[in-house]
Write a protein that holds these residues in place. Structure first.
Motif, short mmCIF file in Angstrom:
data_model
loop_
_atom_site.label_atom_id
_atom_site.label_comp_id
_atom_site.label_asym_id
_atom_site.label_seq_id
_atom_site.Cartn_x
_atom_site.Cartn_y
_atom_site.Cartn_z
N HIS A 12 0.82 -1.22 0.00
CA HIS A 12 0.00 0.00 0.00
C HIS A 12 0.85 1.27 0.00
O HIS A 12 0.41 2.33 0.44
CB HIS A 12 -0.97 0.02 1.19
N GLY A 13 2.11 1.15 -0.45
CA GLY A 13 3.00 2.30 -0.48
C GLY A 13 3.47 2.74 0.89
O GLY A 13 3.93 3.87 1.06
N LEU A 14 3.38 1.86 1.87
CA LEU A 14 3.72 2.22 3.26
C LEU A 14 4.95 1.46 3.73
O LEU A 14 5.29 0.39 3.23
CB LEU A 14 2.52 1.91 4.17
N TYR A 15 5.56 2.02 4.75
CA TYR A 15 6.75 1.42 5.36
C TYR A 15 6.62 1.59 6.86
O TYR A 15 6.19 2.64 7.34
CB TYR A 15 8.01 2.11 4.82
N GLU A 16 6.98 0.60 7.61
CA GLU A 16 6.90 0.54 9.07
C GLU A 16 5.48 0.21 9.51
O GLU A 16 4.77 -0.51 8.84
CB GLU A 16 7.38 1.82 9.73
N HIS A 17 5.06 0.76 10.64
CA HIS A 17 3.71 0.54 11.13
C HIS A 17 3.14 1.89 11.58
O HIS A 17 3.86 2.85 11.73
CB HIS A 17 3.69 -0.47 12.28
N GLY A 18 1.87 1.92 11.75
CA GLY A 18 1.24 3.19 12.11
C GLY A 18 -0.23 2.99 12.42
O GLY A 18 -0.62 2.01 13.01
N VAL A 19 -1.03 3.89 11.94
CA VAL A 19 -2.44 3.94 12.31
C VAL A 19 -3.36 3.35 11.23
O VAL A 19 -4.49 3.78 11.08
CB VAL A 19 -2.87 5.40 12.61
N TYR A 20 -2.89 2.35 10.54
CA TYR A 20 -3.64 1.76 9.44
C TYR A 20 -4.22 0.42 9.86
O TYR A 20 -3.73 -0.21 10.79
CB TYR A 20 -2.74 1.57 8.22
N LEU A 21 -5.24 -0.03 9.14
CA LEU A 21 -5.87 -1.31 9.46
C LEU A 21 -5.68 -2.35 8.36
O LEU A 21 -6.36 -3.35 8.34
CB LEU A 21 -7.37 -1.11 9.73
N TYR A 22 -4.74 -2.12 7.48
CA TYR A 22 -4.45 -3.11 6.46
C TYR A 22 -3.91 -4.38 7.10
O TYR A 22 -3.28 -4.36 8.16
CB TYR A 22 -3.42 -2.58 5.46
N GLU A 23 -4.12 -5.50 6.42
CA GLU A 23 -3.75 -6.81 6.96
C GLU A 23 -2.27 -6.95 7.35
O GLU A 23 -1.98 -7.55 8.39
CB GLU A 23 -4.15 -7.91 5.99
N PRO A 24 -1.30 -6.43 6.57
CA PRO A 24 0.10 -6.62 7.00
C PRO A 24 0.39 -6.02 8.39
O PRO A 24 1.32 -6.43 9.05
CB PRO A 24 0.90 -5.88 5.93
N LEU A 25 -0.44 -5.11 8.83
CA LEU A 25 -0.23 -4.48 10.14
C LEU A 25 -1.07 -5.13 11.23
O LEU A 25 -0.62 -5.27 12.36
CB LEU A 25 -0.58 -2.99 10.04
N SER A 26 -2.28 -5.55 10.89
CA SER A 26 -3.21 -6.02 11.92
C SER A 26 -3.20 -7.54 12.12
O SER A 26 -3.75 -8.03 13.09
CB SER A 26 -4.63 -5.56 11.59
N THR A 27 -2.59 -8.29 11.24
CA THR A 27 -2.54 -9.74 11.37
C THR A 27 -1.16 -10.15 11.87
O THR A 27 -0.16 -9.83 11.23
CB THR A 27 -2.84 -10.42 10.03
N VAL A 28 -1.12 -10.82 13.01
CA VAL A 28 0.15 -11.22 13.61
C VAL A 28 0.11 -12.69 13.98
O VAL A 28 -0.97 -13.27 14.15
CB VAL A 28 0.48 -10.37 14.87
N PRO A 29 1.27 -13.32 14.12
CA PRO A 29 1.27 -14.72 14.53
C PRO A 29 0.84 -14.88 15.99
O PRO A 29 1.02 -13.98 16.80
CB PRO A 29 2.73 -15.13 14.36
N PHE A 30 0.25 -16.01 16.29
CA PHE A 30 -0.09 -16.38 17.66
C PHE A 30 0.20 -17.86 17.79
O PHE A 30 -0.47 -18.69 17.17
CB PHE A 30 -1.57 -16.09 17.96
N LEU A 31 1.21 -18.18 18.56
CA LEU A 31 1.60 -19.57 18.77
C LEU A 31 1.46 -19.89 20.25
O LEU A 31 1.89 -19.10 21.10
CB LEU A 31 3.06 -19.79 18.34
N THR A 32 0.86 -21.02 20.55
CA THR A 32 0.73 -21.43 21.94
C THR A 32 1.10 -22.90 22.07
O THR A 32 0.83 -23.69 21.16
CB THR A 32 -0.69 -21.16 22.48
N TYR A 33 1.73 -23.23 23.18
CA TYR A 33 2.12 -24.61 23.44
C TYR A 33 1.99 -24.87 24.94
O TYR A 33 2.43 -24.06 25.76
CB TYR A 33 3.57 -24.85 23.00
N ASP A 34 1.37 -25.97 25.27
CA ASP A 34 1.26 -26.40 26.66
C ASP A 34 1.80 -27.82 26.70
O ASP A 34 1.24 -28.72 26.06
CB ASP A 34 -0.20 -26.35 27.12
N SER A 35 2.87 -28.04 27.43
CA SER A 35 3.52 -29.35 27.44
C SER A 35 2.65 -30.43 28.08
O SER A 35 2.91 -31.61 27.90
CB SER A 35 4.87 -29.27 28.15
N ALA A 36 1.60 -30.03 28.80
CA ALA A 36 0.75 -31.00 29.49
C ALA A 36 -0.57 -31.26 28.77
O ALA A 36 -1.33 -32.13 29.19
CB ALA A 36 0.47 -30.51 30.91
N LYS A 37 -0.87 -30.51 27.71
CA LYS A 37 -2.17 -30.65 27.04
C LYS A 37 -1.96 -30.76 25.54
O LYS A 37 -1.00 -30.24 25.00
CB LYS A 37 -3.04 -29.42 27.31
#
Length: 180
Positions: free
Chosen positions: A135-160
């Motif tokens: 979108h012609g942008l660099y870094e992060h800021g006040v936008y709601l485009y997917e490259p800014l608002s979508t992040v990884p979420f990884l979870t691990y529980d060794s007992a479950k």
């Protein structure tokens, strides 16, 4: 950055944390994939050597920010713009690589001090994404485009077993998932 983190973690685990059966809550903020991005050393091999200097100016977001300002104002020709984005992508990728290495070092330290015995939970996520030319942008800021608002979420529980996560999840849902 990484070695300082590990040395501080070692000191904390040796001096400040009692290993008395009480669960350990450890919050580690690794910012290697964040401005100012680390330079790519010449010995890496899978990326070309890159300095971080052209991108440090972006922190100020004011007058005279050189390449960053020219990029966001669309004042670069196509070849210069492509080279700028390639440089940004390379230093960002190296930052992500270095952050991954740091997470591994943290886990090795916790294991060496006995904190992973008897089970543990691990959560890895990010506070935001990053624009690398989208979108012609660099870094992060006040936008709601997917490259800014979508992040990884990884979870691990060794007992479950691993939970079934929805395709998309908000940060508020992540809190409830961890409590369950």
């Amino acid at each position: 950055k990484g070695w300082t983190l590990i040395e501080e973690l070692r000191a904390t685990l040796r001096q400040d944390v009692k290993h008395d059966g009480t669960p350990l809550f450890l919050f580690v903020n690794i910012i290697d994939a964040h401005q100012p991005y680390p330079a790519v050393p010449p010995w890496v091999g899978w990326l070309p050597w890159r300095s971080s200097l052209p991108f440090k100016h972006a922190i100020d977001h004011g007058e005279g920010n050189g390449d960053w300002e020219r990029f966001v104002n669309d004042e670069m020709g196509p070849e210069e713009r492509a080279a700028y984005i390639q440089h940004a992508t390379d230093v960002y990728d190296y930052g992500v690589h270095h952050a991954d290495w740091a997470v591994g070092q943290v886990l090795e330290e916790l294991e060496a001090h006995g904190w992973l015995e008897g089970g543990y939970q691990l959560v890895l996520t990010s506070d935001h994404g990053e624009f690398l030319g989208e979108h012609g942008l660099y870094e992060h800021g006040v936008y709601l485009y997917e490259p800014l608002s979508t992040v990884p979420f990884l979870t691990y529980d060794s007992a479950k077993p691993a939970p079934t996560l929805p395709t998309r999840m908000s940060a508020l849902e992540a809190h409830g998932l961890l409590l369950d």
